[in-house]
Design a protein around this motif. Structure first.
Motif, mmCIF file in Angstrom:
data_model
loop_
_atom_site.group_PDB
_atom_site.id
_atom_site.type_symbol
_atom_site.label_atom_id
_atom_site.label_comp_id
_atom_site.label_asym_id
_atom_site.label_seq_id
_atom_site.Cartn_x
_atom_site.Cartn_y
_atom_site.Cartn_z
ATOM 1 N N MET A 1 -51.649 4.573 52.564
ATOM 2 C CA MET A 1 -52.475 3.861 51.620
ATOM 3 C C MET A 1 -52.864 2.494 52.175
ATOM 4 O O MET A 1 -53.993 2.057 51.998
ATOM 5 N N LYS A 2 -51.923 1.830 52.844
ATOM 6 C CA LYS A 2 -52.209 0.514 53.420
ATOM 7 C C LYS A 2 -53.273 0.619 54.501
ATOM 8 O O LYS A 2 -54.120 -0.266 54.629
ATOM 9 N N LYS A 3 -53.237 1.708 55.285
ATOM 10 C CA LYS A 3 -54.229 1.889 56.345
ATOM 11 C C LYS A 3 -55.625 2.083 55.757
ATOM 12 O O LYS A 3 -56.602 1.535 56.264
ATOM 13 N N ILE A 4 -55.727 2.853 54.678
ATOM 14 C CA ILE A 4 -57.021 3.078 54.044
ATOM 15 C C ILE A 4 -57.571 1.763 53.501
ATOM 16 O O ILE A 4 -58.748 1.443 53.675
ATOM 17 N N PHE A 5 -56.717 0.980 52.860
ATOM 18 C CA PHE A 5 -57.132 -0.315 52.335
ATOM 19 C C PHE A 5 -57.585 -1.234 53.463
ATOM 20 O O PHE A 5 -58.600 -1.916 53.348
ATOM 21 N N ALA A 6 -56.849 -1.251 54.577
ATOM 22 C CA ALA A 6 -57.197 -2.109 55.713
ATOM 23 C C ALA A 6 -58.539 -1.697 56.319
ATOM 24 O O ALA A 6 -59.368 -2.558 56.651
ATOM 25 N N VAL A 7 -58.775 -0.400 56.465
ATOM 26 C CA VAL A 7 -60.041 0.086 57.006
ATOM 27 C C VAL A 7 -61.195 -0.292 56.071
ATOM 28 O O VAL A 7 -62.256 -0.748 56.514
ATOM 29 N N ALA A 8 -60.996 -0.124 54.759
ATOM 30 C CA ALA A 8 -62.037 -0.491 53.793
ATOM 31 C C ALA A 8 -62.317 -1.992 53.839
ATOM 32 O O ALA A 8 -63.478 -2.420 53.783
ATOM 33 N N LEU A 9 -61.286 -2.810 53.971
ATOM 34 C CA LEU A 9 -61.451 -4.261 54.047
ATOM 35 C C LEU A 9 -62.223 -4.657 55.299
ATOM 36 O O LEU A 9 -63.145 -5.475 55.239
ATOM 37 N N VAL A 10 -61.887 -4.062 56.448
ATOM 38 C CA VAL A 10 -62.594 -4.354 57.703
ATOM 39 C C VAL A 10 -64.059 -3.920 57.592
ATOM 40 O O VAL A 10 -64.964 -4.627 58.038
ATOM 41 N N ALA A 11 -64.297 -2.759 56.976
ATOM 42 C CA ALA A 11 -65.680 -2.283 56.808
ATOM 43 C C ALA A 11 -66.493 -3.243 55.943
ATOM 44 O O ALA A 11 -67.632 -3.577 56.272
ATOM 45 N N MET A 12 -65.910 -3.722 54.857
ATOM 46 C CA MET A 12 -66.613 -4.670 53.990
ATOM 47 C C MET A 12 -66.873 -5.987 54.717
ATOM 48 O O MET A 12 -67.940 -6.569 54.583
ATOM 49 N N MET A 13 -65.916 -6.461 55.498
ATOM 50 C CA MET A 13 -66.102 -7.702 56.252
ATOM 51 C C MET A 13 -67.210 -7.544 57.288
ATOM 52 O O MET A 13 -68.014 -8.444 57.491
ATOM 53 N N THR A 14 -67.259 -6.387 57.934
ATOM 54 C CA THR A 14 -68.287 -6.125 58.929
ATOM 55 C C THR A 14 -69.673 -6.133 58.294
ATOM 56 O O THR A 14 -70.617 -6.707 58.831
ATOM 57 N N LEU A 15 -69.806 -5.496 57.135
ATOM 58 C CA LEU A 15 -71.083 -5.494 56.436
ATOM 59 C C LEU A 15 -71.510 -6.907 56.053
ATOM 60 O O LEU A 15 -72.672 -7.271 56.181
ATOM 61 N N THR A 16 -70.571 -7.704 55.596
ATOM 62 C CA THR A 16 -70.877 -9.064 55.177
ATOM 63 C C THR A 16 -71.287 -9.934 56.356
ATOM 64 O O THR A 16 -72.206 -10.733 56.258
ATOM 65 N N VAL A 17 -70.629 -9.785 57.499
ATOM 66 C CA VAL A 17 -70.950 -10.579 58.677
ATOM 67 C C VAL A 17 -72.376 -10.296 59.150
ATOM 68 O O VAL A 17 -73.071 -11.190 59.614
ATOM 69 N N ASN A 18 -72.832 -9.078 59.002
ATOM 70 C CA ASN A 18 -74.179 -8.716 59.439
ATOM 71 C C ASN A 18 -75.269 -9.219 58.505
ATOM 72 O O ASN A 18 -76.437 -8.938 58.716
ATOM 73 N N ALA A 19 -74.922 -9.947 57.463
ATOM 74 C CA ALA A 19 -75.875 -10.520 56.508
ATOM 75 C C ALA A 19 -76.765 -9.446 55.888
ATOM 76 O O ALA A 19 -77.936 -9.659 55.670
ATOM 77 N N GLN A 20 -76.205 -8.305 55.610
ATOM 78 C CA GLN A 20 -76.962 -7.199 55.039
ATOM 79 C C GLN A 20 -76.643 -6.996 53.556
ATOM 80 O O GLN A 20 -77.349 -6.289 52.874
ATOM 81 N N VAL A 21 -75.578 -7.583 53.069
ATOM 82 C CA VAL A 21 -75.108 -7.345 51.713
ATOM 83 C C VAL A 21 -75.651 -8.413 50.770
ATOM 84 O O VAL A 21 -75.746 -9.574 51.137
ATOM 85 N N TYR A 22 -76.027 -7.991 49.563
ATOM 86 C CA TYR A 22 -76.412 -8.952 48.534
ATOM 87 C C TYR A 22 -75.700 -8.605 47.235
ATOM 88 O O TYR A 22 -75.358 -7.450 46.985
#
Length: 183
Positions: A1-22
Motif C-alpha cells: 500500500m505504501k508503494k502505491i501511495f508513493a508512486v501516486a505521489l511521484v506521479a502527481m508531483m511530476t504532473l505539477t512540475v510540468n505546469a500542465q495541471v490546473y
C-alpha cells in the motif's frame, strides 16, 4: 500500500512540475426573502484538469449544493431542503486564442443527484458547453461557460417515467463563472 501511495505521489508531483495541471471551480451563495418567506442556496464546484497540449485539456468537476426554504403555508412556517451532488468529467478543446482571451468548448458527460424532501432525482447529461477564458496572468484565469447543446435525462426514483430533453440553450439561465489556477 505504501508503494502505491508513493508512486501516486511521484506521479502527481511530476504532473505539477510540468505546469500542465490546473485547479479551480466556482462557489455560489444566494439568499432571498419575500412576504415572510426566505430561501438560501449554497454551492461549491471544485475542478481539476490537465492540459494535454496547447489545444486540448481533460478535467473533472465535482460539486455539492444545498438549498433551504422557509415558507408560510396557511400561517405555519414550513422548512424544505434540497441537497445536490454532481460530477462531470470533460474534454476541452480551445479553438481560438487571442492575446489574453481563449475561446473553448467542453464536451462533457455529467451526473447529478438531487434530494428534495425525500424525492430523489437522478439526472444524466451529455453535450457541449462553450466558454471563454480570460488569462489574467500566467497562473490565474477567469473562466465563464454559457449555454448547453446536448441531451439530458431526468428520472425520479420510484417513478417509471423519465423526462428527456435535447436541444440548444444559450440563455442567461445556463451561465457559470469560475477561477482557475495553473501550476
Amino acid at each position: 500500500m505504501k508503494k502505491i501511495f508513493a508512486v501516486a505521489l511521484v506521479a502527481m508531483m511530476t504532473l505539477t512540475v510540468n505546469a500542465q495541471v490546473y485547479v479551480g471551480g466556482g462557489v455560489g451563495l444566494l439568499t432571498s426573502s419575500y412576504d415572510g418567506n426566505s430561501e438560501t442556496y449554497f454551492s461549491i464546484l471544485p475542478e481539476i484538469g490537465y492540459n494535454i497540449n496547447e489545444d486540448w485539456a481533460v478535467g473533472i468537476a465535482v460539486g455539492y449544493g444545498e438549498a433551504k426554504s422557509k415558507v408560510n403555508v396557511a400561517g405555519v412556517k414550513v422548512t424544505e431542503k434540497v441537497k445536490t451532488f454532481q460530477i462531470a468529467p470533460y474534454a476541452r478543446y480551445t479553438f481560438a486564442k487571442f492575446d489574453k482571451v481563449n475561446l473553448f468548448v467542453d464536451g462533457s458527460v455529467g451526473y447529478k443527484h438531487e434530494n428534495f424532501a425525500g424525492v430523489k432525482t437522478n439526472t444524466f447529461a451529455v453535450g457541449f458547453k462553450p466558454g471563454v477564458a480570460v488569462n489574467l496572468n500566467d497562473k490565474l484565469s477567469f473562466v465563464a461557460h454559457v449555454g448547453f447543446l446536448g441531451y439530458q435525462n431526468d428520472k425520479v426514483k420510484g417513478d417509471d417515467k423519465s423526462t428527456n430533453t435535447f436541444g440548444l440553450n444559450l440563455d442567461g439561465s445556463n451561465l457559470s463563472f469560475g477561477v482557475y489556477y495553473n501550476f
